[in-house]
Design an enzyme around this catalytic site. Structure first.
Site, short mmCIF file in Angstrom:
data_model
loop_
_atom_site.label_atom_id
_atom_site.label_comp_id
_atom_site.label_asym_id
_atom_site.label_seq_id
_atom_site.Cartn_x
_atom_site.Cartn_y
_atom_site.Cartn_z
N SER A 196 53.69 66.28 46.88
CA SER A 196 52.95 66.78 48.03
C SER A 196 53.19 65.77 49.13
CB SER A 196 51.46 66.91 47.71
OG SER A 196 50.75 67.46 48.79
N TRP A 247 40.73 72.62 46.71
CA TRP A 247 40.14 71.44 47.35
C TRP A 247 38.67 71.72 47.72
CZ3 TRP A 247 42.24 69.09 52.62
CH2 TRP A 247 41.57 67.89 52.90
N TYR A 306 39.79 65.74 44.00
CA TYR A 306 38.92 66.75 44.59
C TYR A 306 37.58 66.73 43.86
CZ TYR A 306 43.16 68.70 46.78
OH TYR A 306 44.32 68.89 47.50
N HIS A 313 50.60 62.78 44.99
CA HIS A 313 49.66 63.26 46.00
C HIS A 313 49.81 62.47 47.30
CE1 HIS A 313 45.28 64.86 46.67
NE2 HIS A 313 46.13 65.22 47.63
N ASP A 322 45.97 75.50 42.70
CA ASP A 322 46.36 74.14 43.06
C ASP A 322 45.11 73.27 43.20
OD1 ASP A 322 48.52 72.21 44.33
OD2 ASP A 322 46.75 72.13 45.62
#
Length: 328
Positions: free
Chosen positions: A153, A21, A56, A122, A51
């Site tokens: 997630s 991220w 991002y 997500h 990940d």
């Protein structure tokens, strides 16, 4: 670097992964060269799990990963990405086969690969976990060879438990750290029973558990730690694990006394997470080479004592749990 099995995939991955991220955005400025250097350092240290997500940096993180992996060649690490947060508005109806396929195709292009190792929904709206057609669409993409496996997630324990009812959900990514201990209750038990991989995200509580922050620490305007403290942009729990900043700083000082030897507080906090056998991989972020190397060293630390584990639990129950435990 110690290895763990990633759930039903049977694949061995490093127990410390690389959360990408920060190299994408909303953590302050990270140069292209620093981003690449951080990832190279992580891979050099034996990290084999990355990940990321399509949002991002609007694909920047995925593209940097592809660039680094192409430079290195050889066996590719396990790369997990996420889809869904590009929806605007971010609503359950958007999690349909057409949109998910488009998101996957874009990630395949960004990552320069033919198949995604792992696609994760997500942090979708809770309603999505009650829509079998969403998971049927993922099954179809898996059958078509676009994705090898899929997971979710989540923000809430309840979402994780519901997601695992779908038989092909391979993994759950969830916030788990010294300040967010509730997953260790029913969720870990169910994940072990179903052999579902668990990815621990936000392991350092947005940097609080590095022990380097203070009341005077300043964050740039493009850093979510400045603009999302009350959930203005996305779920409040993603920033400082949802704990009020002053409360968290006080608890950090209580934790500090249990960090022994030459270990950093960050490495200690990561080692605490790895004490849970339900955890498949923990994914701290890194904005430069030094941070990536420091994160990897957490795998070398010895197990924490029962006394230390009990003390950390007491700090959580007394100072942190009232703010977060039942919320997520």
């Amino acid at each position: 670097m110690k290895q763990r099995i990633f759930g039903r995939t049977g694949r061995s991955v490093s127990e410390v992964g690389f959360g990408a991220w920060a190299i994408g955005g909303t953590w302050g400025e990270v140069s292209h060269e620093d981003a690449k250097s951080a990832l190279h350092a992580a891979l050099d240290a034996g990290i084999s799990f990355i990940d990321t997500a399509d949002v991002y940096g609007d694909g920047r993180s995925e593209k940097i990963i592809a660039e680094v992996l192409n430079e290195r060649g050889g066996e590719r690490p396990f790369v997990a990405t996420k889809a869904g947060r590009r929806l605007s508005p971010h609503v359950a109806e958007g999690y349909n086969a057409e949109n998910l396929t488009a998101f996957v195709d874009r990630s395949l292009e960004n990552l320069q690969t033919d198949t995604l190792d792992l696609l994760q929904l997500h942090c979708p709206p809770t309603e999505v976990y009650y829509q079998p057609e969403v998971f049927a669409a993922l099954d179809e993409m898996q059958a078509a060879g676009k994705i090898r496996a899929y997971g979710v997630s989540v923000e809430k324990i309840e979402e994780a438990l519901k997601a695992m009812e779908f038989p092909n959900v391979t993994s759950v990514q969830i916030i788990y750290n010294l300040f967010r201990q509730r997953p260790a209750e029913l969720f870990f038990q169910e994940a072990r029973r179903r052999n579902v991989a668990v990815i621990a995200r936000v392991p350092l509580a947005s940097g609080l558990l590095t022990g380097k922050m203070s009341a005077s620490t300043a964050f740039s305007a493009d850093d979510h730690r400045a603009f999302n403290r009350n959930g203005e942009a996305f779920d409040k729990g993603e920033t400082f694990s949802g704990v009020p900043y002053d409360v968290a700083l006080d608890a950090v000082e209580d934790v500090r006394q249990y960090v022994s030897g030459d270990a950093t507080m960050a490495a200690f906090a990561l080692r605490w997470i790895l004490m849970a056998d339900a955890i498949s991989v923990v994914i701290p972020g890194a904005k430069n080479r030094e941070q990536a190397q420091a994160n990897a060293r957490a795998s070398d630390l010895p197990a924490l004592s029962d006394e230390t584990m009990a003390a950390i639990k007491a700090i959580y129950q007394q100072k942190i749990a009232p703010w977060v435990h039942q919320r997520w």
